[in-house]
Design a protein around this motif. Structure first.
Motif, PDB file in Angstrom:
ATOM      1  N   THR A  71      -8.137  -2.743  -6.619  1.00 19.23           N
ATOM      2  CA  THR A  71      -7.560  -3.338  -5.190  1.00 19.23           C
ATOM      3  C   THR A  71      -8.557  -4.482  -4.682  1.00 19.23           C
ATOM      4  OG1 THR A  71      -6.833  -1.225  -4.726  1.00 19.23           O
ATOM      5  CG2 THR A  71      -7.031  -2.602  -2.790  1.00 19.23           C
ATOM      6  N   LEU A  81      -4.147  -6.901  -0.856  1.00 19.16           N
ATOM      7  CA  LEU A  81      -4.022  -6.535   0.393  1.00 19.16           C
ATOM      8  C   LEU A  81      -4.562  -7.496   1.320  1.00 19.16           C
ATOM      9  CD1 LEU A  81      -4.754  -2.534   0.378  1.00 19.16           C
ATOM     10  CD2 LEU A  81      -2.449  -3.881  -0.153  1.00 19.16           C
ATOM     11  N   ILE A 123      -5.235   7.606   0.854  1.00 18.90           N
ATOM     12  CA  ILE A 123      -5.647   6.247   0.536  1.00 18.90           C
ATOM     13  C   ILE A 123      -7.035   6.453  -0.608  1.00 18.90           C
ATOM     14  CG2 ILE A 123      -7.005   4.388   1.401  1.00 18.90           C
ATOM     15  CD1 ILE A 123      -5.051   4.514   3.590  1.00 18.90           C
ATOM     16  N   LEU A 158       0.784  -1.235   0.212  1.00 17.70           N
ATOM     17  CA  LEU A 158      -0.140  -0.151  -0.074  1.00 17.70           C
ATOM     18  C   LEU A 158       1.056   1.204  -0.179  1.00 17.70           C
ATOM     19  CD1 LEU A 158      -2.781   1.299   0.454  1.00 17.70           C
ATOM     20  CD2 LEU A 158      -2.376   1.028   2.667  1.00 17.70           C
TER      21      LEU A 158
END
Length: 442
Positions: A371, A273, A364, A258
């Motif tokens: 993602t 992630l 973010i 990230l």
């Protein structure tokens, strides 16, 4: 049982080394003309070992299998093993099991007589030596079996970071690159189920972070902050001349992935992630950091045993132990081989000092990369952080694994691979776009 090596493969040096205390010297030829010497050369009573080697070279081309009789007097054992010749296969006997030697290497072996002992004592000693040796071989196979570089006798590959730390890596396959980043309790080998699966259609790279052997272990605590670890991932791409790659990270590796996306999004094709966010909750942050510092001190005092006791049995790893005790034992044993100093510095300066995800909230929210967020429903420390990322990243999807904990890629490899494979296919096809605003609850 160790598999015999075919005429097309070169046996790793450690696996060809004879039992310590039983065999003498075995020079091993490797590609490129270099000669590596395994074991220790010792002189036999009544002659020089070099004379024995010379005699061995003069042995006729016909290679015969010679079985070492461990139940008879050691002086009845043959003193020389016939030399291998081109196109022939010589075999060496270890505890009733024949082991092949590489026919291209022209190996020769001299056998040192054992000290006269009673049969019972000699048998006990040989069994104990054998057990120790086979444990060494098993460890060698587990750590090195996937290394195509080592198996071919090629120098182990390292990438050099901008602060001159060398990182060990492995790669397999061709196609769009995928970079795997491991968790605190893992290393490059912990991605083996994914390396085997995704290398069929992608170029897969896995590496050990700084502080994790065979990568180098810096001595300074300042070399383990999250910026250094983030830049290490970028250095891997630079080393391999990769413009951009899919980043797949677990826990500590997910945090670093990230950070790369926030720092240089042009180097990232997509983000996966998994198990991200330990220490995310504001009310638990200080307690989490204090525990990391305390565990780091224990690692330095107690060594590998403390690593497995403290880091190997955290609540998020218990589901792995419950559902797959055999797989957990392999994971636990591998964790016990970590460098205690490297683990302590990583725990103190990365795990216990990195900023929580909430401090990067604005950055973010600006991410537009495809993602995929994965979390186990019994990984309590990471559920809130995963939901936070899902809410902030418009192009994210959340996969929650049932009855699963923290080590998702090893605990549920089939489910992990299936979810990742579908995500990568959609991302590469341009079909993983942002969330439709109409689906957001008012």
């Amino acid at each position: 049982m160790m598999a015999a090596v075919t005429s097309r493969a070169v046996m790793p040096i450690e696996m060809m080394r004879p039992l310590r205390g039983v065999m003498g010297v075995m020079p091993v030829s490797v590609p490129g003309g270099a000669v590596m010497r395994a074991g220790r050369s010792r002189r036999r009573e009544g002659g020089d070992h070099r004379d024995q080697q010379s005699d061995c070279r003069k042995t006729k081309a016909t290679t015969k299998r010679t079985k070492l009789n461990h139940t008879r007097c050691p002086h009845q054992h043959p003193q020389f093993h016939p030399a291998n010749r081109a196109g022939q296969r010589g075999r060496l006997m270890h505890f009733g099991m024949w082991r092949d030697q590489d026919p291209r290497a022209n190996h020769f072996v001299t056998v040192r007589p054992l000290t006269p002992l009673s049969c019972a004592t000699r048998t006990t000693n040989r069994v104990n030596q054998g057990l120790r040796r086979w444990r060494e071989i098993a460890m060698f196979q587990r750590v090195r079996a996937s290394s195509r570089h080592y198996a071919k006798g090629i120098a182990m590959p390292f990438a050099t970071t901008k602060d001159h730390v060398q990182l060990y890596y492995e790669e397999a396959g061709d196609g769009t690159p995928i970079l795997f980043l491991h968790e605190f309790a893992g290393d490059y080998a912990s991605w083996e189920p994914q390396m085997r699966y995704f290398s069929r259609g992608h170029r897969c790279i896995t590496y050990s972070a700084r502080g994790y052997t065979p990568s180098h272990v810096p001595d300074s605590d300042a070399d383990y902050d999250f910026q250094h670890v983030r830049d290490d991932a970028i250095a891997m791409l630079d080393q391999l001349r990769i413009a951009a790659a899919h980043f797949v990270g677990l826990s500590m590796g997910a945090y670093s992935a990230l950070q790369v996306a926030l720092q240089v999004p042009s180097r990232v094709l997509s983000l996966t992630l998994a198990g991200i966010g330990s220490g995310f909750e504001a009310e638990r942050l200080e307690a989490y950091r204090a525990r990391c510092r305390a565990e780091a001190d224990e690692f330095e005092r107690g060594g590998a045993s403390e690593i497995t006791k403290l880091a190997g049995l955290t609540p998020g790893r218990i589901p792995f132990l419950v559902k797959d005790p055999r797989g957990f034992r392999d994971f636990h044993d591998a964790l016990g081989e970590h460098d205690a100093n490297g683990s302590a510095r990583t725990m103190r300066n990365f795990q216990g000092a990195r900023p929580p995800l909430s401090e990067f909230k604005e950055a973010i929210a600006k991410l537009t990369l495809p993602t995929l967020i994965m979390v186990g429903d019994e990984d309590d420390a990471c559920i809130d952080a995963s939901l936070f990322l899902k809410q902030q990243i418009a192009t994210s999807g959340l996969a929650m694994f049932p009855r699963s904990g923290h080590v998702l890629n090893l605990e549920e490899p089939a489910l992990f691979n299936a979810a990742l494979e579908k995500f990568l296919a959609l991302a590469e096809a341009g079909r993983w776009g942002p969330r439709d605003p109409r689906s957001v609850r008012a």
